[in-house]
Design a protein around this motif. Structure first.
Motif, PDB file in Angstrom:
ATOM      1  N   GLN A 183       0.814  -1.215   0.000  1.00 20.91           N
ATOM      2  CA  GLN A 183       0.000   0.000   0.000  1.00 20.91           C
ATOM      3  C   GLN A 183       0.855   1.276   0.000  1.00 20.91           C
ATOM      4  OE1 GLN A 183      -3.277  -0.168  -0.525  1.00 20.91           O
ATOM      5  NE2 GLN A 183      -3.168   2.064  -0.739  1.00 20.91           N
ATOM      6  N   ARG A 184       1.986   1.248   0.749  1.00 22.12           N
ATOM      7  CA  ARG A 184       2.803   2.468   0.831  1.00 22.12           C
ATOM      8  C   ARG A 184       3.283   2.902  -0.552  1.00 22.12           C
ATOM      9  NH1 ARG A 184       7.829   0.301  -0.033  1.00 22.12           N
ATOM     10  NH2 ARG A 184       7.936  -1.810   0.798  1.00 22.12           N
ATOM     11  N   GLU A 185       3.527   1.927  -1.432  1.00 19.95           N
ATOM     12  CA  GLU A 185       4.004   2.252  -2.777  1.00 19.95           C
ATOM     13  C   GLU A 185       2.847   2.769  -3.642  1.00 19.95           C
ATOM     14  OE1 GLU A 185       6.896   2.743  -3.658  1.00 19.95           O
ATOM     15  OE2 GLU A 185       6.896   2.648  -5.844  1.00 19.95           O
ATOM     16  N   MET A 186       1.642   2.258  -3.417  1.00 21.18           N
ATOM     17  CA  MET A 186       0.462   2.783  -4.113  1.00 21.18           C
ATOM     18  C   MET A 186       0.216   4.227  -3.658  1.00 21.18           C
ATOM     19  SD  MET A 186      -0.242   0.318  -6.040  1.00 21.18           S
ATOM     20  CE  MET A 186      -1.784   0.750  -6.840  1.00 21.18           C
ATOM     21  N   ASP A 187       0.363   4.458  -2.359  1.00 24.28           N
ATOM     22  CA  ASP A 187       0.147   5.808  -1.807  1.00 24.28           C
ATOM     23  C   ASP A 187       1.169   6.793  -2.375  1.00 24.28           C
ATOM     24  OD1 ASP A 187      -1.846   4.673  -0.342  1.00 24.28           O
ATOM     25  OD2 ASP A 187      -0.734   4.636   1.552  1.00 24.28           O
ATOM     26  N   ARG A 188       2.427   6.370  -2.419  1.00 19.48           N
ATOM     27  CA  ARG A 188       3.477   7.255  -2.931  1.00 19.48           C
ATOM     28  C   ARG A 188       3.167   7.696  -4.361  1.00 19.48           C
ATOM     29  NH1 ARG A 188       7.865   7.224  -6.147  1.00 19.48           N
ATOM     30  NH2 ARG A 188       7.515   5.069  -6.786  1.00 19.48           N
ATOM     31  N   ARG A 189       2.564   6.795  -5.146  1.00 21.39           N
ATOM     32  CA  ARG A 189       2.235   7.103  -6.547  1.00 21.39           C
ATOM     33  C   ARG A 189       0.839   7.699  -6.656  1.00 21.39           C
ATOM     34  NH1 ARG A 189       2.217   1.490  -7.999  1.00 21.39           N
ATOM     35  NH2 ARG A 189       2.436   1.774 -10.229  1.00 21.39           N
ATOM     36  N   LYS A 190       0.248   8.000  -5.534  1.00 24.65           N
ATOM     37  CA  LYS A 190      -1.110   8.558  -5.476  1.00 24.65           C
ATOM     38  C   LYS A 190      -2.063   7.768  -6.372  1.00 24.65           C
ATOM     39  CE  LYS A 190       0.396  13.176  -4.203  1.00 24.65           C
ATOM     40  NZ  LYS A 190       1.870  12.971  -4.316  1.00 24.65           N
ATOM     41  N   GLY A 191      -1.889   6.469  -6.349  1.00 24.23           N
ATOM     42  CA  GLY A 191      -2.789   5.598  -7.092  1.00 24.23           C
ATOM     43  C   GLY A 191      -2.562   5.564  -8.600  1.00 24.23           C
ATOM     44  N   ASP A 192      -1.596   6.343  -9.102  1.00 24.94           N
ATOM     45  CA  ASP A 192      -1.361   6.363 -10.551  1.00 24.94           C
ATOM     46  C   ASP A 192      -0.474   5.185 -10.939  1.00 24.94           C
ATOM     47  OD1 ASP A 192      -0.636   6.747 -13.163  1.00 24.94           O
ATOM     48  OD2 ASP A 192      -0.121   8.878 -12.938  1.00 24.94           O
TER      49      ASP A 192
END
Ligand code: UDP
Ligand code: MN
Length: 431
Positions: A183-192
């Protein structure tokens, strides 16, 4: 066909990738393909897919490195065949079987382009595979970039899209494994999902790297033989020494995943892989190498040669520690950064040991005579109070219920264990 469009529409990442535009002045690249006893059809499929699906402007050359293959068609017939292709194709012959690491080093040394792109000899590049890789390197020359690896079946040659929701990790035995993108990596990419994924490790067969950066960061460990370990070595090195390793989700390349290798490992498969893994553990993992050694105690007998030059490189580049890597790059690692204990869990009354019985998920753990051989009797009591072995954790959900091994979920609950030092008792926190 409607199924096909449906698939694209549902996949945010692929859909958005189609609208991306890349600069005109991308760096050029040499594509380096090493092979030992590769089949004609798969090698040619790789070469032709590179030729027809790479912009002419950036494809400088293809460099084939023959790692002393024993098949006649890979000699003169291959030379004749590549003469007539639209892009210069160079063939380098290793004088003796050297393994993929040293073969790639030879190919890289012959490259004249700004970027080196390594591919296995049984790949298929898709339309638009190259531009996003080169564009990311242009943006940041210390980014080492991998495409998403699509799966080509070795039974049917069916082509199946790989997922943009997995990234590279490794287990205590230092096997490369795919794990879900956290999830932290999804968050860092703001879902993009079109933004590259920072991956802790790479599979190793397919990636692009700036040529000068490849040299600055220490190319490969030329002391490694045949196959194995070089991908983790390079992954740790890139991260620990200030670069980044990324999966470029808009780039797709298919790879034939083979059930069996078509070649031999002179000296024995296990011996070679253990040697390579020892080299990377000794240079990059600091005390965390204990996890590898304790789960496979046999490997400490394997001679790993001289690693002083690689340790010197680590010094020279002022690289970060493995603990830094675990904290900053791979906090969801199977190796806990902080832990109280690593070893066997022995019942002092009966002198027997907890045994995970082969580490199958959802199976009961057992009690056996302590064998002192690591493997199934090795556990770590982590700072989060899990008792884990590799990616599985002791889990109990019922009073008097069986203790089973389940995927560690980091949610405490059934996987939280208190150790009472006074009475030497392990207690499930919940029950
Ligand atoms: N290879 C090589 N010499 C060797 C072993 C492998 O040149 O001693 C080549 C092999 O032909 C392939 C690449 O290195 O192009 C990666 O090997 P492989 O595909 O077997 O690795 P896998 O994809 O199974 O990890
Ligand atoms: Mn391969």
């Amino acid at each position: 066909m409607s199924g096909e469009t449906g698939k694209f529409r549902n996949n945010f990442s692929i859909y958005r990738c189609k609208t991306k535009v890349y600069q005109d002045d991308l760096p050029d690249t040499s594509v380096v393909i090493v092979f030992h006893n590769e089949a004609w059809s798969t090698l040619l499929r790789t070469i032709h897919s590179v030729l027809i699906r790479s912009p002419k402007k950036v494809l400088r050359e293809i460099i084939l490195v023959d790692d002393d293959s024993e098949r006649d068609f890979l000699k003169k017939p291959l030379e004749n065949y590549v003469k007539n292709l639209q892009v210069p194709v160079k063939i380098i012959r290793m004088e003796q079987r050297s393994g993929l690491i040293r073969a790639r080093l030879r190919g890289a040394a012959a490259s004249k382009a700004q970027v080196i792109t390594f591919l296995d000899a049984h790949c298929e590049c898709t339309v638009g595979w190259l531009e996003p890789l080169l564009a990311r390197i242009k943006e940041n020359r210390t980014a080492v970039v991998c495409p998403i690896i699509d799966v080509i079946s070795d039974d049917t040659f069916e082509y199946m899209a790989g997922s943009d929701m997995t990234y590279g990790g490794f287990n205590w035995k230092l096997n490369f494994r795919w794990y879900p993108v956290p999830q932290r990596e999804m968050d860092r990419r703001k879902g993009d999902r079109t933004i590259s994924v920072r991956t802790p490790t790479m599979a190793g067969g397919l990636f692009s790297i700036d040529k000068d950066y490849f040299e600055e960061i220490g190319t490969y460990d030329a002391g490694m033989d045949i196959w194995g370990g070089e991908n983790l070595e390079m992954s740790f090195r890139i991260w620990q020494c200030g670069g980044s390793l990324e999966i470029i989700t808009c780039s797709h390349v298919g790879h034939v995943f083979r059930k069996a290798t078509p070649y031999t490992f002179p000296g024995g498969t296990g011996h070679i892989i253990n040697k390579n893994n020892r080299r990377l553990a000794e240079v990059w993992m600091d005390d965390f190498k204990d996890f590898f050694y304790i789960i496979s105690p046999g490997v400490v007998k394997v001679d790993y040669g001289d690693v002083s030059a690689r340790r010197g490189l680590r010094e020279r580049l002022k690289c970060n520690s493995f603990s830094w890597y675990l904290e900053n790059i791979y906090p969801d690692s199977q190796i806990p950064r902080r832990y109280y204990l690593l070893g066997e869990i022995r019942n002092v009354a009966t002198n027997q040991c907890l045994d995970n019985m082969g580490r199958k998920e959802n199976e009961k753990v057992g009690i056996f005579n302590c064998h002192g051989m690591g493997g199934n009797q090795v556990f770590s009591y982590t700072a989060d109070k899990e008792i884990r072995t590799d990616d599985l954790c002791l889990d109990v959900s019922r009073l008097n219920g069986p203790v089973v091994m389940l995927k560690c979920h980091h949610m405490r609950g059934n996987q939280l264990w208190e150790y009472d030092v006074q009475v030497r008792l392990l207690l499930s926190h919940d029950l």
